[in-house]
Design a protein around this motif. Sequence first.
Motif, PDB file in Angstrom:
ATOM      1  N   VAL A   1      39.361  54.102 148.771  1.00 45.97           N
ATOM      2  CA  VAL A   1      40.206  55.160 148.223  1.00 45.97           C
ATOM      3  C   VAL A   1      40.063  55.177 146.704  1.00 45.97           C
ATOM      4  N   VAL A   2      39.797  56.359 146.166  1.00 42.29           N
ATOM      5  CA  VAL A   2      39.620  56.536 144.726  1.00 42.29           C
ATOM      6  C   VAL A   2      40.586  57.611 144.235  1.00 42.29           C
ATOM      7  N   GLU A   3      41.372  57.262 143.220  1.00 37.83           N
ATOM      8  CA  GLU A   3      42.235  58.240 142.547  1.00 37.83           C
ATOM      9  C   GLU A   3      41.604  58.568 141.195  1.00 37.83           C
ATOM     10  N   LEU A   4      41.404  59.858 140.917  1.00 36.39           N
ATOM     11  CA  LEU A   4      40.642  60.231 139.724  1.00 36.39           C
ATOM     12  C   LEU A   4      41.070  61.608 139.233  1.00 36.39           C
ATOM     13  N   TRP A   5      41.014  61.776 137.916  1.00 37.96           N
ATOM     14  CA  TRP A   5      41.341  63.077 137.352  1.00 37.96           C
ATOM     15  C   TRP A   5      40.139  64.007 137.391  1.00 37.96           C
ATOM     16  N   VAL A   6      40.434  65.316 137.333  1.00 39.53           N
ATOM     17  CA  VAL A   6      39.386  66.330 137.295  1.00 39.53           C
ATOM     18  C   VAL A   6      39.177  66.740 135.840  1.00 39.53           C
ATOM     19  N   PRO A   7      37.945  66.701 135.342  1.00 42.69           N
ATOM     20  CA  PRO A   7      37.707  67.050 133.936  1.00 42.69           C
ATOM     21  C   PRO A   7      38.211  68.456 133.609  1.00 42.69           C
ATOM     22  N   GLU A   8      38.915  68.584 132.488  1.00 45.30           N
ATOM     23  CA  GLU A   8      39.455  69.870 132.065  1.00 45.30           C
ATOM     24  C   GLU A   8      38.538  70.515 131.028  1.00 45.30           C
ATOM     25  N   LEU A   9      37.287  70.674 131.367  1.00 46.00           N
ATOM     26  CA  LEU A   9      36.341  71.214 130.403  1.00 46.00           C
ATOM     27  C   LEU A   9      36.596  72.685 130.109  1.00 46.00           C
ATOM     28  N   ARG A  10      37.290  73.381 130.991  1.00 46.61           N
ATOM     29  CA  ARG A  10      37.607  74.784 130.729  1.00 46.61           C
ATOM     30  C   ARG A  10      38.554  74.931 129.548  1.00 46.61           C
ATOM     31  N   ALA A  11      39.235  73.832 129.183  1.00 47.53           N
ATOM     32  CA  ALA A  11      40.146  73.885 128.037  1.00 47.53           C
ATOM     33  C   ALA A  11      39.415  73.788 126.705  1.00 47.53           C
ATOM     34  N   LEU A  12      38.131  73.451 126.729  1.00 52.06           N
ATOM     35  CA  LEU A  12      37.356  73.355 125.497  1.00 52.06           C
ATOM     36  C   LEU A  12      37.063  74.752 124.949  1.00 52.06           C
ATOM     37  N   ALA A  13      37.490  74.995 123.719  1.00 55.29           N
ATOM     38  CA  ALA A  13      37.165  76.265 123.075  1.00 55.29           C
ATOM     39  C   ALA A  13      35.699  76.256 122.649  1.00 55.29           C
ATOM     40  N   PRO A  14      35.041  77.411 122.626  1.00 56.95           N
ATOM     41  CA  PRO A  14      33.634  77.460 122.199  1.00 56.95           C
ATOM     42  C   PRO A  14      33.450  76.819 120.819  1.00 56.95           C
ATOM     43  N   GLY A  15      32.469  75.930 120.744  1.00 58.23           N
ATOM     44  CA  GLY A  15      32.187  75.275 119.474  1.00 58.23           C
ATOM     45  C   GLY A  15      33.036  74.058 119.190  1.00 58.23           C
ATOM     46  N   TYR A  16      33.991  73.734 120.068  1.00 59.88           N
ATOM     47  CA  TYR A  16      34.863  72.581 119.871  1.00 59.88           C
ATOM     48  C   TYR A  16      34.523  71.487 120.883  1.00 59.88           C
ATOM     49  N   ARG A  17      34.749  70.243 120.476  1.00 54.73           N
ATOM     50  CA  ARG A  17      34.423  69.108 121.341  1.00 54.73           C
ATOM     51  C   ARG A  17      35.650  68.249 121.637  1.00 54.73           C
ATOM     52  N   GLY A  18      36.826  68.827 121.537  1.00 57.73           N
ATOM     53  CA  GLY A  18      38.021  68.045 121.795  1.00 57.73           C
ATOM     54  C   GLY A  18      39.169  68.902 122.268  1.00 57.73           C
ATOM     55  N   THR A  19      40.123  68.256 122.944  1.00 55.99           N
ATOM     56  CA  THR A  19      41.322  68.929 123.427  1.00 55.99           C
ATOM     57  C   THR A  19      42.531  68.048 123.160  1.00 55.99           C
ATOM     58  N   VAL A  20      43.666  68.686 122.925  1.00 57.78           N
ATOM     59  CA  VAL A  20      44.938  67.976 122.811  1.00 57.78           C
ATOM     60  C   VAL A  20      45.549  67.924 124.207  1.00 57.78           C
ATOM     61  N   GLU A  21      45.623  66.729 124.767  1.00 58.51           N
ATOM     62  CA  GLU A  21      46.125  66.568 126.138  1.00 58.51           C
ATOM     63  C   GLU A  21      47.633  66.363 126.187  1.00 58.51           C
ATOM     64  N   VAL A  22      48.177  65.656 125.224  1.00 55.68           N
ATOM     65  CA  VAL A  22      49.624  65.396 125.166  1.00 55.68           C
ATOM     66  C   VAL A  22      50.065  65.536 123.722  1.00 55.68           C
ATOM     67  N   SER A  23      51.155  66.243 123.495  1.00 54.45           N
ATOM     68  CA  SER A  23      51.771  66.332 122.182  1.00 54.45           C
ATOM     69  C   SER A  23      53.273  66.243 122.361  1.00 54.45           C
ATOM     70  N   GLU A  24      53.832  65.117 121.953  1.00 55.72           N
ATOM     71  CA  GLU A  24      55.263  64.897 122.094  1.00 55.72           C
ATOM     72  C   GLU A  24      55.744  64.066 120.914  1.00 55.72           C
ATOM     73  N   PRO A  25      57.038  64.002 120.695  1.00 59.99           N
ATOM     74  CA  PRO A  25      57.531  63.262 119.523  1.00 59.99           C
ATOM     75  C   PRO A  25      57.020  61.824 119.494  1.00 59.99           C
ATOM     76  N   GLY A  26      56.325  61.488 118.423  1.00 60.90           N
ATOM     77  CA  GLY A  26      55.847  60.122 118.245  1.00 60.90           C
ATOM     78  C   GLY A  26      54.545  59.793 118.917  1.00 60.90           C
ATOM     79  N   TYR A  27      53.963  60.757 119.655  1.00 58.44           N
ATOM     80  CA  TYR A  27      52.735  60.451 120.398  1.00 58.44           C
ATOM     81  C   TYR A  27      51.856  61.688 120.517  1.00 58.44           C
ATOM     82  N   LEU A  28      50.554  61.462 120.311  1.00 56.88           N
ATOM     83  CA  LEU A  28      49.560  62.517 120.440  1.00 56.88           C
ATOM     84  C   LEU A  28      48.349  61.932 121.160  1.00 56.88           C
ATOM     85  N   LEU A  29      47.870  62.640 122.190  1.00 50.47           N
ATOM     86  CA  LEU A  29      46.659  62.239 122.906  1.00 50.47           C
ATOM     87  C   LEU A  29      45.605  63.310 122.706  1.00 50.47           C
TER      88      LEU A  29
END
Length: 252
Positions: free
Chosen positions: A141-169
Motif C-alpha cells: 500500500v502506497v499513499e502519495l500526493w498527486v503533483p500540482e503542476l497545473r498550478a505552475l504559472a508560465p515561466g515560473y518554477r514554484g508554487t505557494v502550497e501553504v500560507s498561514e500565520p507564522g508559516y509558509l510552504l
Amino acid sequence: MVDQQRLWDAEVAQSYDTPGEGMFSDDVLGPTVGVLAELAQGGRAVEFAVGTGRVAIPLRDAGVQVVGIELSTAMVARLREKASADRLPVVEGDMTTAHAGEGFALVYLVYNTISNLLTQEVQVECFRNAARHLAPGGCFVVELWVPELRALAPGYRGTVEVSEPGYLLVDTVDTLQQLIVSHHVRFDPEITGSREARVGRSPHRYIWPSELDLMARLAGFELESRWADWDRGAFTGESRSHVSVYRLPAQS
C-alpha cells in the motif's frame, strides 16, 4: 546525493509528533489504521520508513504485528520512547534494501514517503523490496500526493502550497528531473524564538499515478484499488492524493 540522516535528524525527530493534531489526529489515523488492519487479514505487516511510529503503534494496538524499517537513527530513538523493541521491532536501514523477513501479508508506505527516494531507479527498487517481504497474495500500500503542476504559472518554477500565520510552504519544481524541493519557512517568534525566519528544505521526486503503476508491474504487482483517501473516496482527476493497493499474485 541527499544525506537522509542529516535531513531527518534529532531536531526533526523531536518536533515530528503532533499528538491529536494534523497527521496525528484521530480523523487521519482512524481510517488509516482501519484500512491497513483490514488488508493485513490477520497477518503480519512491515512499515517502510516507520519514522516515530505514527501509524505502526496504533496498528499494533489494533492487533496487527508490525515490523518497521527506518533509515534515521534519530527517528528510531524517538519511536523507542513510545514502544519497546519487543512490541515494535525495527530494522535500521534503507527501505530499498533492508530486509525484515519474509511471508508478510502487508507492506505499507504512507504519507508521500516514497517521494523521498530521488530517482526512478531507487523507487522501483522500493517496490522490489516490498515484493521480497510478502507472501504470495500479499499487498503493498502506497499513499502519495498527486503533483500540482497545473498550478505552475508560465515561466515560473514554484508554487505557494501553504500560507498561514507564522508559516509558509513554497515548492520549487524541476519538471525535467521530476524533482520538487519543499521550502518550509517559519517566522513566528513564539515558535522559532527569533524575529528572523527559519528555513528547512526537503527534496522529493514526484511520481504520476500511471508511472507508479508501471513500477509496481516491474516488481510483479497488479493494481487492486486506488482511492482518493483512507476513507475510500473516489479517485478523480481533481484528487490531490491517492491510496493505492498493489497485490502480488496468489500461488496457483
